[in-house]
Design an enzyme around this catalytic site. Structure first.
Site, PDB file in Angstrom:
ATOM      1  N   ASN A  11       7.335   7.883  15.991  1.00 12.63           N
ATOM      2  CA  ASN A  11       7.859   6.606  15.486  1.00 12.63           C
ATOM      3  C   ASN A  11       9.393   6.675  15.446  1.00 12.63           C
ATOM      4  O   ASN A  11       9.959   7.547  14.794  1.00 12.63           O
ATOM      5  CB  ASN A  11       7.276   6.370  14.083  1.00 12.63           C
ATOM      6  N   HIS A  14      13.438   4.940  12.499  1.00 13.83           N
ATOM      7  CA  HIS A  14      14.581   5.365  11.686  1.00 13.83           C
ATOM      8  C   HIS A  14      15.783   5.805  12.511  1.00 13.83           C
ATOM      9  O   HIS A  14      16.856   6.034  11.959  1.00 13.83           O
ATOM     10  CB  HIS A  14      14.135   6.381  10.642  1.00 13.83           C
ATOM     11  N   HIS A  47       7.969  -0.282  14.675  1.00 17.26           N
ATOM     12  CA  HIS A  47       7.519  -1.343  13.771  1.00 17.26           C
ATOM     13  C   HIS A  47       8.557  -2.452  13.761  1.00 17.26           C
ATOM     14  O   HIS A  47       9.685  -2.253  13.301  1.00 17.26           O
ATOM     15  CB  HIS A  47       7.349  -0.735  12.372  1.00 17.26           C
ATOM     16  N   ARG A  49       9.637  -5.242  11.916  1.00 14.16           N
ATOM     17  CA  ARG A  49       9.412  -5.863  10.607  1.00 14.16           C
ATOM     18  C   ARG A  49       9.959  -7.278  10.599  1.00 14.16           C
ATOM     19  O   ARG A  49      10.891  -7.608  11.342  1.00 14.16           O
ATOM     20  CB  ARG A  49      10.106  -5.053   9.509  1.00 14.16           C
ATOM     21  N   ARG A  53      14.762  -4.902   9.725  1.00 16.19           N
ATOM     22  CA  ARG A  53      15.674  -3.936   9.095  1.00 16.19           C
ATOM     23  C   ARG A  53      15.945  -2.716   9.976  1.00 16.19           C
ATOM     24  O   ARG A  53      16.929  -2.040   9.793  1.00 16.19           O
ATOM     25  CB  ARG A  53      15.152  -3.505   7.722  1.00 16.19           C
ATOM     26  N   GLU A  74       3.789  -1.743  15.979  1.00 14.66           N
ATOM     27  CA  GLU A  74       3.329  -2.006  14.605  1.00 14.66           C
ATOM     28  C   GLU A  74       3.884  -3.336  14.150  1.00 14.66           C
ATOM     29  O   GLU A  74       5.079  -3.603  14.314  1.00 14.66           O
ATOM     30  CB  GLU A  74       3.862  -0.941  13.652  1.00 14.66           C
ATOM     31  N   THR A 105       5.884   1.078   4.481  1.00  9.49           N
ATOM     32  CA  THR A 105       4.553   0.470   4.383  1.00  9.49           C
ATOM     33  C   THR A 105       3.750   1.212   3.315  1.00  9.49           C
ATOM     34  O   THR A 105       3.269   2.311   3.550  1.00  9.49           O
ATOM     35  CB  THR A 105       3.849   0.534   5.756  1.00  9.49           C
ATOM     36  N   GLU A 155      -6.177   3.283  11.854  1.00 10.89           N
ATOM     37  CA  GLU A 155      -5.252   4.362  11.521  1.00 10.89           C
ATOM     38  C   GLU A 155      -5.354   4.562  10.014  1.00 10.89           C
ATOM     39  O   GLU A 155      -5.099   3.629   9.240  1.00 10.89           O
ATOM     40  CB  GLU A 155      -3.817   4.002  11.931  1.00 10.89           C
ATOM     41  N   HIS A 198       1.560   8.383   8.283  1.00 10.76           N
ATOM     42  CA  HIS A 198       2.435   8.060   7.153  1.00 10.76           C
ATOM     43  C   HIS A 198       2.699   9.296   6.297  1.00 10.76           C
ATOM     44  O   HIS A 198       1.775   9.890   5.750  1.00 10.76           O
ATOM     45  CB  HIS A 198       1.909   6.922   6.261  1.00 10.76           C
TER      46      HIS A 198
HETATM   47  N1  PXP Z   1       1.822   4.716  10.966  1.00 15.68           N
HETATM   48  C1  PXP Z   1       2.081   3.505  10.441  1.00 15.68           C
HETATM   49  C2  PXP Z   1       1.062   2.423  10.612  1.00 15.68           C
HETATM   50  C3  PXP Z   1       3.293   3.248   9.769  1.00 15.68           C
HETATM   51  O1  PXP Z   1       3.542   2.042   9.234  1.00 15.68           O
HETATM   52  C4  PXP Z   1       4.239   4.293   9.677  1.00 15.68           C
HETATM   53  C5  PXP Z   1       5.558   4.039   9.012  1.00 15.68           C
HETATM   54  O2  PXP Z   1       6.270   3.072   9.723  1.00 15.68           O
HETATM   55  C6  PXP Z   1       3.935   5.527  10.266  1.00 15.68           C
HETATM   56  C7  PXP Z   1       2.695   5.712  10.879  1.00 15.68           C
HETATM   57  C8  PXP Z   1       4.894   6.676  10.249  1.00 15.68           C
HETATM   58  O3  PXP Z   1       5.121   7.063   8.936  1.00 15.68           O
HETATM   59  P1  PXP Z   1       6.296   8.088   8.639  1.00 15.68           P
HETATM   60  O4  PXP Z   1       7.562   7.434   9.096  1.00 15.68           O
HETATM   61  O5  PXP Z   1       6.230   8.272   7.156  1.00 15.68           O
HETATM   62  O6  PXP Z   1       6.001   9.330   9.411  1.00 15.68           O
END
Ligand code: PXP
Length: 266
Positions: A11, A14, A47, A49, A53, A74, A105, A155, A198
């Site tokens: 992901n 960030h 994602h 949003r 952001r 996402e 999330t 998921e 997550h």
């Molecule tokens: N899976 C989903 C559906 C999420 O919303 C997120 C966070 O955006 C992640 C995985 C990844 O989570 P993390 O950034 O905490 O590893």
């Protein structure tokens, strides 16, 4: 019995968070995606949003146009997002709950409470050939409803387990872990493909890789943080190694749920 492979979805949200802090073009989440893929990521997650952001519309379009591996988009289940997803045509859409004021999330999607609205939404994405994943808590009623709604994938939200494990709350961590173990087995017994994500780090990713029912982990925040110290390529390789150690530990352990043959293919 052969254990299905475990895919790593990285992901890149960030990277965009950091870029947006100064409002320019760097660091670029697309470059991060390419680096992650070169180092062994099996897919990229981002994602979009409602408040934009981190990832922006243009990032999602560039990711789709540039990367050679599956894009997992996402998004919240809104009409606006559906339009963007149908135009972007990612490999998969993961439907997540979204509240503007949350930092991340925080919980799973309430597919039981929202099943009337979700049914046509999922059907539309299924018709378009986009693989739908529902980001839900490992709760039996949510899992059963996901299967009823004909979502091919769920998921499991690992946030509560990871938080408890990282903070050393052993009893809570064990209870959350057992929920995930049972939830993954139930989901497989319903024919769902099971992903998880997550809050995962090297330790929790290694442990959850030991669940053969799970065929994809989506990981972001921890990896982008680690990348500051060792680089993103090295972080992906270390995460991959942790997942491989966890997968290897399955050995001859019995596996719950239905057959796992044929799983793990993107
Ligand atoms: N899976 C989903 C559906 C999420 O919303 C997120 C966070 O955006 C992640 C995985 C990844 O989570 P993390 O950034 O905490 O590893």
């Amino acid at each position: 019995m052969s254990v299905p492979p475990l895919r790593l979805g990285v992901n890149v949200d960030h990277v965009a968070t950091l870029r947006n802090a100064r409002g320019g073009r760097n660091p670029d989440p697309v470059r991060a995606a390419l680096t992650a893929i070169e180092a062994g990521a099996d897919g990229i997650t981002a994602h979009l949003r409602e408040d934009r952001r981190h990832i922006r519309d243009d990032d999602m379009a560039r990711l789709k146009a540039t990367i050679s591996k599956p894009l997992n988009f996402e998004m919240a289940a809104t009409a606006d997002m559906l339009g963007i997803a149908l135009a972007t045509r990612p490999h998969a859409v993961c439907l997540v709950p979204e509240r503007r004021e949350e930092l991340t999330t925080e919980g799973g999607l309430d597919v039981v409470g929202q099943h009337h609205a979700l049914k046509p939404f999922i059907a539309r994405l299924n018709e378009a050939g986009i693989r739908v994943s529902l980001f839900i808590a490992a709760d039996p009623s949510q899992i059963e409803m996901a299967a009823e709604l004909h979502a091919p994938v769920i998921e499991l939200h690992t946030g509560a387990w990871c938080d408890a494990a990282t903070d050393g709350h052993e009893a809570k961590a064990e209870a959350e872990w057992q929920r995930i173990v049972k939830g993954a087995a139930l989901a497989r017994s319903k024919g769902l493909e099971v992903h998880a994500g997550h809050g995962l780090d090297y330790i929790t990713a290694e442990k959850i890789a030991g669940l053969a029912e799970i065929t994809e982990l989506n990981i972001g925040y921890y990896m982008i943080g680690e990348a500051l110290f060792v680089g993103l390529g090295e972080t992906v390789r270390m995460m991959r190694a942790a997942m491989d150690r966890g997968r290897k530990s399955i050995g001859d352990k019995p596996i719950g749920g239905k057959s796992i043959e044929g799983l793990g293919k993107a």
